[in-house]
Design a protein around this motif. Structure first.
Motif, mmCIF file in Angstrom:
data_model
loop_
_atom_site.group_PDB
_atom_site.id
_atom_site.type_symbol
_atom_site.label_atom_id
_atom_site.label_comp_id
_atom_site.label_asym_id
_atom_site.label_seq_id
_atom_site.Cartn_x
_atom_site.Cartn_y
_atom_site.Cartn_z
ATOM 1 N N GLU A 1 0.826 -1.206 0.000
ATOM 2 C CA GLU A 1 0.000 0.000 0.000
ATOM 3 C C GLU A 1 0.862 1.260 0.000
ATOM 4 O OE1 GLU A 1 -4.049 -1.577 2.301
ATOM 5 O OE2 GLU A 1 -2.567 -0.386 3.393
ATOM 6 N N ALA A 2 2.013 1.187 0.654
ATOM 7 C CA ALA A 2 2.879 2.375 0.748
ATOM 8 C C ALA A 2 3.809 2.528 -0.451
ATOM 9 C CB ALA A 2 3.695 2.307 2.036
ATOM 10 N N SER A 3 4.275 1.393 -1.016
ATOM 11 C CA SER A 3 5.324 1.455 -2.039
ATOM 12 C C SER A 3 4.873 0.999 -3.422
ATOM 13 C CB SER A 3 6.506 0.584 -1.615
ATOM 14 O OG SER A 3 6.141 -0.793 -1.656
ATOM 15 N N GLY A 4 3.781 0.226 -3.476
ATOM 16 C CA GLY A 4 3.356 -0.331 -4.753
ATOM 17 C C GLY A 4 4.148 -1.550 -5.165
ATOM 18 N N GLU A 5 5.026 -2.029 -4.295
ATOM 19 C CA GLU A 5 5.853 -3.196 -4.612
ATOM 20 C C GLU A 5 5.379 -4.435 -3.862
ATOM 21 O OE1 GLU A 5 10.235 -2.762 -5.070
ATOM 22 O OE2 GLU A 5 9.908 -0.821 -4.120
ATOM 23 N N HIS A 6 5.415 -5.577 -4.542
ATOM 24 C CA HIS A 6 5.098 -6.860 -3.916
ATOM 25 C C HIS A 6 6.402 -7.504 -3.441
ATOM 26 C CE1 HIS A 6 0.820 -7.295 -4.608
ATOM 27 N NE2 HIS A 6 0.965 -6.842 -5.845
ATOM 28 N N CYS A 7 6.537 -7.677 -2.125
ATOM 29 C CA CYS A 7 7.697 -8.355 -1.540
ATOM 30 C C CYS A 7 7.206 -9.246 -0.412
ATOM 31 C CB CYS A 7 8.704 -7.356 -0.967
ATOM 32 S SG CYS A 7 9.393 -6.195 -2.154
ATOM 33 N N ASN A 8 7.939 -10.315 -0.116
ATOM 34 C CA ASN A 8 7.570 -11.119 1.050
ATOM 35 C C ASN A 8 8.072 -10.448 2.320
ATOM 36 O OD1 ASN A 8 10.322 -11.933 1.505
ATOM 37 N ND2 ASN A 8 10.078 -13.586 0.025
ATOM 38 N N ALA A 9 7.617 -10.927 3.457
ATOM 39 C CA ALA A 9 7.933 -10.276 4.731
ATOM 40 C C ALA A 9 9.426 -10.310 5.030
ATOM 41 C CB ALA A 9 7.151 -10.943 5.862
ATOM 42 N N HIS A 10 10.090 -11.378 4.617
ATOM 43 C CA HIS A 10 11.537 -11.483 4.861
ATOM 44 C C HIS A 10 12.292 -10.393 4.103
ATOM 45 C CE1 HIS A 10 15.379 -13.346 5.755
ATOM 46 N NE2 HIS A 10 15.673 -13.345 4.461
ATOM 47 N N GLU A 11 11.935 -10.189 2.854
ATOM 48 C CA GLU A 11 12.584 -9.153 2.054
ATOM 49 C C GLU A 11 12.261 -7.765 2.607
ATOM 50 O OE1 GLU A 11 14.625 -6.878 -0.605
ATOM 51 O OE2 GLU A 11 14.840 -9.024 -0.174
ATOM 52 N N ILE A 12 11.039 -7.576 3.069
ATOM 53 C CA ILE A 12 10.664 -6.281 3.649
ATOM 54 C C ILE A 12 11.478 -6.019 4.909
ATOM 55 C CG2 ILE A 12 8.765 -4.956 4.685
ATOM 56 C CD1 ILE A 12 6.880 -6.614 2.822
ATOM 57 N N ALA A 13 11.705 -7.062 5.705
ATOM 58 C CA ALA A 13 12.548 -6.908 6.896
ATOM 59 C C ALA A 13 13.958 -6.496 6.505
ATOM 60 C CB ALA A 13 12.572 -8.207 7.692
ATOM 61 N N ASN A 14 14.510 -7.132 5.477
ATOM 62 C CA ASN A 14 15.856 -6.765 5.018
ATOM 63 C C ASN A 14 15.902 -5.311 4.578
ATOM 64 O OD1 ASN A 14 16.922 -9.317 5.469
ATOM 65 N ND2 ASN A 14 16.505 -10.037 3.389
ATOM 66 N N ARG A 15 14.857 -4.877 3.903
ATOM 67 C CA ARG A 15 14.808 -3.477 3.459
ATOM 68 C C ARG A 15 14.678 -2.528 4.650
ATOM 69 N NH1 ARG A 15 11.427 -3.108 -2.269
ATOM 70 N NH2 ARG A 15 12.480 -4.860 -3.291
ATOM 71 N N ALA A 16 13.935 -2.966 5.671
ATOM 72 C CA ALA A 16 13.798 -2.132 6.868
ATOM 73 C C ALA A 16 15.144 -1.956 7.561
ATOM 74 C CB ALA A 16 12.783 -2.756 7.823
ATOM 75 N N TYR A 17 15.912 -3.034 7.659
ATOM 76 C CA TYR A 17 17.228 -2.956 8.296
ATOM 77 C C TYR A 17 18.169 -2.026 7.521
ATOM 78 C CZ TYR A 17 16.005 -6.916 11.307
ATOM 79 O OH TYR A 17 15.420 -7.734 12.235
ATOM 80 N N LYS A 18 17.905 -1.887 6.227
ATOM 81 C CA LYS A 18 18.735 -1.014 5.388
ATOM 82 C C LYS A 18 18.203 0.420 5.346
ATOM 83 C CE LYS A 18 20.241 -4.821 2.407
ATOM 84 N NZ LYS A 18 20.178 -5.405 1.041
ATOM 85 N N GLY A 19 17.103 0.681 6.077
ATOM 86 C CA GLY A 19 16.608 2.043 6.191
ATOM 87 C C GLY A 19 15.438 2.399 5.312
ATOM 88 N N ASP A 20 14.821 1.429 4.622
ATOM 89 C CA ASP A 20 13.656 1.704 3.781
ATOM 90 C C ASP A 20 12.507 2.185 4.680
ATOM 91 O OD1 ASP A 20 11.151 1.337 2.393
ATOM 92 O OD2 ASP A 20 12.156 0.033 0.963
#
Length: 325
Positions: free
Chosen positions: A219-238
C-alpha cells in the motif's frame, strides 16, 4: 518410553518432529530426536480450489500422510500423532469447523481421515494452542516442577501467515467451549479496516502477520515483496518497510492490551516466523502496550520472544497427543 510424532501445519510449510518422552520420570522433558520440514502451500492450495474444497482437502491429507510415512520406517514405535492445525477445532468432535487462512475447509475431520490412512491415533488441536503447550511443557521441565505464575500460566502469540493465540491456565490448555478461544488475530483493531478471511474487517492479523506486513508495504510502495525481504529493506533504512513493521508492532500491542484486561496472565511468549523481525516491531509495540495497558498492569507483564524456533508447535502437538491418548 513413549515415541510420538508432532506436526505443525502452517500456511506454507509443514513441520514434523519425532518426540521421545519418558513418562516414567516425573516432569521428564520431552526430547525432539528428529525434525523435518516439507513445503506445503496449503493456503494457496485452498484459495485456488475454493470451488472444489474436497480436492484441496484430499491433497492436504495425502501430503500430511506422506510426511508421516517418511519417518515411520525409521521409528516404528511411534504410537500416536498430534497435529497443530490453523483453524477452529471443535473440542468435542475434533473437527475443523473453519480455517480463515485455509478458505473452503468446513467441518473436516483430520483426526479420523488421517488416522485411517496411517493406522495410528491422531489428535488435532489448534496450532497456536499446541505451540503454547509446547512452550509450557518445556518451561515447566526447566523449572523442575516448581509452581509459579510463570510456569503455570502463559499466553502465546504466534506471528506467521496469520496470528494465532494459545492460553495455558494452571498447566491446562484452554480451548473454549466452541474451540475458538484465543483467536486473537481476529480482534478488531482498525474500524472498517482491511477485509479478513474470517469475514470481518480490521482484524489484528491483517496488520501484524507476515501477510499484513506485505499488504502494508504494498500500500505504501506499490511493490510486492515477502515479509523477509521487507525486513531486510527495513534494516537497510527503507522508510516504507520500517513503517510496515512498526504498524505490526502497534496493532499487536493494541490487541494484547485488550486480552490482558480480560485474562490477567503475567507471562506472554511471542513466537512464529515473524518474531525473527522482533527488533523492527519492539519499539512501537512497547510504546503502544504501555499506553494501552490499564495502570494496574503496567510494569507487571513479562513479554518474551520464544527461543524454541519452530519446535514449540511440534513438541506441544506431540505432548497433547500423549496426554489425550
Amino acid at each position: 518410553m513413549a515415541m510420538l510424532i508432532g506436526i505443525d501445519v502452517g500456511g506454507t510449510n509443514l513441520r514434523l518432529g519425532v518426540v521421545e518422552y519418558d513418562e516414567a520420570i516425573y516432569n521428564a522433558q520431552p526430547r525432539l530426536i528428529e525434525e523435518k520440514r516439507f513445503h506445503a502451500d496449503f493456503s494457496n492450495l485452498c484459495k485456488s480450489h475454493q470451488g472444489n474444497p474436497e480436492q484441496a482437502w484430499q491433497t492436504i491429507l495425502n501430503t500430511t500422510a506422506a510426511a508421516i510415512e517418511s519417518v515411520q520406517v525409521k521409528y516404528p514405535k511411534v504410537s500416536a500423532v498430534g497435529i497443530g492445525f490453523p483453524g477452529f477445532i471443535d473440542p468435542k468432535s475434533q473437527k475443523i469447523s473453519q480455517s480463515p487462512n485455509l478458505p473452503g475447509l468446513s467441518n473436516v475431520d483430520l483426526s479420523v481421515d488421517l488416522s485411517r490412512m496411517i493406522e495410528l491415533p491422531v489428535i488435532t488441536e489448534n496450532d497456536a494452542l499446541a505451540a503454547a503447550y509446547g512452550e509450557y511443557v518445556m518451561h515447566l521441565s526447566q523449572t523442575n516442577g516448581q509452581t509459579s505464575s510463570q510456569a503455570n500460566s502463559l499466553i502465546y502469540l504466534g506471528l506467521g501467515t496469520g496470528v494465532g493465540g494459545g492460553l495455558i491456565i494452571n498447566g491446562q490448555p484452554f480451548q473454549g467451549q466452541h474451540g475458538v478461544a484465543m483467536e486473537v488475530g481476529h480482534i478488531a483493531v482498525k474500524p472498517n479496516g482491511r477485509l479478513c478471511g474470517c469475514g470481518n474487517r480490521g482484524c489484528m492479523e491483517q496488520y501484524a502477520s507476515a501477510s499484513g506486513v506485505v499488504i502494508s508495504y504494498f500500500e505504501a510502495s506499490g511493490e510486492h515483496c515477502n515479509a523477509h525481504e521487507i525486513a531486510n529493506r527495513a534494516y537497510k533504512g527503507d522508510a516504507n518497510a520500517i513503517a510496515a513493521y512498526s504498524l505490526a508492532g502497534i496493532t499487536l500491542a493494541q490487541a494484547l492490551a485488550h486480552i490482558l484486561k480480560v485474562i490477567d496472565v503475567a507471562n506472554v511468549v511471542i513466537g512464529g516466523g515473524m518474531s525473527a523481525g522482533w527488533s523492527l516491531m519492539e519499539p512501537s509495540f512497547t510504546q503502544q502496550l504501555n499506553e494501552d495497558l490499564i495502570p494496574a498492569l503496567r510494569g507487571k507483564v513479562n513479554v518474551s520472544i520464544s527461543d524454541m524456533g519452530d519446535q514449540a508447535g511440534m513438541i506441544g502437538a506431540a505432548m497433547l497427543a500423549w496426554q489425550k491418548i
